[in-house]
Motif scaffolding. Structure first.
Motif, short mmCIF file in Angstrom:
data_model
loop_
_atom_site.label_atom_id
_atom_site.label_comp_id
_atom_site.label_asym_id
_atom_site.label_seq_id
_atom_site.Cartn_x
_atom_site.Cartn_y
_atom_site.Cartn_z
N ASP A 134 0.85 -1.19 0.00
CA ASP A 134 0.00 0.00 0.00
C ASP A 134 0.89 1.24 0.00
OD1 ASP A 134 -2.56 1.10 -0.13
OD2 ASP A 134 -2.66 1.42 2.03
N ALA A 136 3.00 4.46 -1.22
CA ALA A 136 2.86 5.58 -2.15
C ALA A 136 3.90 6.62 -1.79
CB ALA A 136 1.46 6.19 -2.10
N THR A 139 3.63 12.97 -2.02
CA THR A 139 3.23 13.75 -3.18
C THR A 139 3.85 15.15 -3.15
OG1 THR A 139 1.23 14.50 -2.06
CG2 THR A 139 1.06 12.52 -3.40
N ASP A 146 4.21 12.71 -9.21
CA ASP A 146 3.72 11.84 -8.15
C ASP A 146 3.50 10.43 -8.67
OD1 ASP A 146 3.77 13.95 -6.40
OD2 ASP A 146 1.64 14.44 -6.64
N HIS A 147 2.95 10.33 -9.88
CA HIS A 147 2.70 9.02 -10.48
C HIS A 147 4.01 8.26 -10.70
CE1 HIS A 147 0.89 5.96 -13.10
NE2 HIS A 147 1.91 6.17 -13.92
N THR A 150 5.58 7.04 -7.36
CA THR A 150 4.89 5.90 -6.80
C THR A 150 5.13 4.65 -7.64
OG1 THR A 150 3.18 7.19 -5.68
CG2 THR A 150 2.61 4.92 -6.26
N LYS A 174 -0.78 -0.75 -4.68
CA LYS A 174 -1.48 0.49 -5.01
C LYS A 174 -0.83 1.12 -6.25
CE LYS A 174 -2.41 3.47 -1.75
NZ LYS A 174 -2.17 4.49 -0.71
N PHE A 176 -1.85 4.33 -9.47
CA PHE A 176 -2.71 5.49 -9.66
C PHE A 176 -3.53 5.37 -10.93
CE2 PHE A 176 0.22 8.03 -6.77
CZ PHE A 176 -0.72 8.07 -5.75
N GLU A 209 -6.33 6.59 -6.82
CA GLU A 209 -5.72 5.30 -6.54
C GLU A 209 -6.54 4.13 -7.05
OE1 GLU A 209 -5.33 4.83 -2.32
OE2 GLU A 209 -7.46 4.36 -2.04
N TYR A 211 -5.82 -0.46 -7.46
CA TYR A 211 -4.94 -1.53 -7.01
C TYR A 211 -4.79 -2.55 -8.13
CZ TYR A 211 -5.13 0.34 -2.32
OH TYR A 211 -5.01 1.17 -1.24
#
Length: 232
Positions: A134, A136, A139, A146-147, A150, A174, A176, A209, A211
């Protein structure tokens, strides 16, 4: 309304030292039914419901014996694992401190550190059959950045899963909006029998988000023999 007759959201707006973003976050927390339900049921975070819902759909915890929880803090997912698969050995890792959870080994360290994978494997005394992530990245407010940050964590988690999972195992992470990166998706499809994306009902509608759920790990291929390995 509060006992004083004032709306708690109004008090937040006038709170000294609070930024507008923190006011929005606090207001959302106060009015989030999942937050209230998590507190009522003893879960450490509303994120517990995400794993509960994913498990209901994909039976991730059925028969689980060894589980790795990447990005364990504050511990909601491991709580769910312990409740639904009490026989499973569980190990988690996070940079943030996590209060102890009965039956869970917790490492407060960077998953990206070279020594992290060996520490996790050693704590389980065997190959995991489920790797949960989970994680991330923090940000910065720029969606593309951010993408990418992660997805870097997801790539490392995928590499760990493929290296350590027992045959038939599963991996959940997780990602995005837009799902898993194309190249990474191909790696998952190559190594797992099924790969799907899901957004559990408890995931906020305004959140990007999703999964990725990869099940049925095919196992690591045996290395090709070298000249020195070949029979005389």
């Amino acid at each position: 309304m509060s006992r004083s007759g004032r709306d708690p959201r109004e008090r937040l707006k006038t709170g000294k030292g609070r930024t507008q973003s923190s006011v929005r976050w606090l207001s959302r927390q106060l009015n989030d039914p999942y937050v209230k339900q998590a507190k009522a049921e003893g879960w450490r975070s509303r994120a517990a419901f995400k794993l509960i819902e994913l498990d209901e759909k994909f039976a991730l915890l059925k028969g689980a014996k060894r589980v790795v929880d990447l990005g364990i803090a504050p511990g909601g997912w491991s709580q769910v694992v312990r409740k639904k698969a009490p026989q499973a050995a569980v190990v988690g890792i996070d940079l943030l401190p996590t209060d102890p959870i009965e039956g869970v080994t917790i490492f407060e360290m960077d998953f990206m550190a070279d020594e992290a994978p060996a520490a996790l494997e050693g704590a389980l005394d065997g190959a995991p059959d489920l790797v949960l992530s989970d994680m991330a990245a923090n940000t910065v407010g720029h969606k593309q950045t951010d993408h990418l940050r992660t997805m870097g964590l997801v790539e490392t988690a995928v590499d760990f899963a493929i290296t350590t999972l027992a045959p038939g195992g599963a991996f959940v992470a997780k990602v995005f909006a837009g799902g898993t990166d194309g190249d990474l998706l191909q790696i998952l499809k190559k190594n797992f029998r099924t790969v799907k994306h899901a957004k559990p009902p408890s995931s906020r509608k305004d959140s990007s988000e999703w999964y990725v759920i990869a099940q049925g790990f095919k196992g690591r291929a045996e290395p090709e023999p070298t000249d020195t390995d070949a029979p005389a």
